[in-house]
Design an enzyme around this catalytic site. Structure first.
Site: not given
Length: 331
Positions: A121-122, A147
């Site tokens: 979800d990031e 990331y």
């Protein structure tokens, strides 16, 4: 089904292998893992006689092609995932998450093999604190860290290969996982193992950052459901609707371990620390009939604490080096 599981010796992948052996003993499982610091043969020791384990790099096109050609489907977990490590050195994240996914996509394209790509979800960035909004499949990507930006890139590659080449792929973006076999660099196991080793737990900043927690077994059951019944080309969001701020999680851990809930240190916050993640999993619920089984967060947390208490031989060798790295960052 002949299933290739990339990154299957890491946290979520290893738990997926364990559940597959337990629930789907008819499947033939091959695990491909580079065995970096985050991958562990010990995580698969209990099922080593039920699987084929191949040590290799996901960016090795020859190896990927060989293993994909022998498979009916690929579940692609392999990724570098720790935000702090990405901030310190982003290059491995570009190689594993972007080039690695490209390599897998080319292999499944060449052999007509079904793919499920596991993401985070990031990729959506963060939400305001105190806001009712949640991430949906249509939320624009707005990654904050090296990331999450590499995971966003990998998702976009999958979508492009579906549209341009007809690759049979699905994507899932999941909220924060917890459970057995998670590396002690991550928030929940770090605090548990700090207590178990006589260290004071550490909380970034004020601890107001909110995460949406899901037990790793629930994540993996959703992946299985999507692999079986998901619509090709679709993205599904996986979450258990368990939003909690980091301070509350810290205090819950300490309370469950019979410690003063304020017995921890505040340390320097992470650069660019996302404020809030929240998943709307309604499409997964409504379309595929999936729902989490671990619906009491503290029960799941208690079982996770028990696992780390009983498995120091697994995490003990990792602990000192991990804490030395954090100490060098002032965290």
């Amino acid at each position: 089904m002949r299933l290739l599981i990339t990154g299957g010796a890491g946290f979520i992948g290893a738990n997926f292998v364990h559940s597959s052996v337990r629930v789907h003993p008819e499947d033939s499982l091959t695990v491909l893992d580079a065995m970096t610091y985050a991958g562990s043969r010990e995580s698969l020791a209990a099922v080593e006689n039920d699987i084929r384990l191949v040590q290799g790099d996901i960016t090795d096109a020859e190896l990927a092609n060989k293993l994909v050609a022998e498979s009916d489907a690929v579940v692609h977990f392999a990724a570098e995932t720790h935000v702090d490590n990405a901030l310190a050195d982003p290059e491995p994240f570009l190689r594993a998450n972007v080039i690695g996914t490209f390599t897998v996509l080319e292999a499944v394209r060449a052999h007509g093999v079904r793919l499920h790509h596991v993401s985070t979800d990031e990729v959506y960035g963060d939400l305001e604190l105190g806001n009712a909004r949640r991430f949906t499949e249509s939320t624009p990507y707005n990654p904050s860290s090296p990331y999450s930006s590499t995971k966003a890139a990998s998702d976009m590659l999958v979508r492009a290969w579906v549209r341009s080449y007809g690759v049979r792929a699905t994507i899932s973006n999941c909220s924060n996982n917890y459970g057995p076999y998670q590396h002690v660099e991550k928030f929940i196991p770090r605090q548990i193992t700090n207590v178990l080793t006589g260290r004071r737990p550490k909380l970034y900043g004020s601890g107001t950052n909110v995460r949406d927690w899901i037990h790793v077994d629930d994540h993996n059951s959703a992946v299985r459901r999507i692999l079986a019944d998901g619509q090709i080309g679709r993205t599904y969001l996986i979450g258990a609707e368990e939003e909690r701020d980091n301070l509350s999680v810290m205090r819950a851990i300490l309370r469950l371990m019979d410690r003063d809930p304020d017995d921890f240190d505040h340390v320097a916050d992470r650069a660019g620390h996302d404020l809030r993640y929240a998943i709307d999993p309604s499409a997964l619920y409504d379309e595929l009939g999936w729902a989490p089984k671990h619906t009491d967060f503290e029960d799941g947390l208690r079982a996770t604490i028990d696992w780390y208490r009983d498995n120091e031989t697994w995490w003990g060798p990792l602990k000192d080096a991990t804490e030395a790295k954090y100490e060098g960052r002032g965290q």
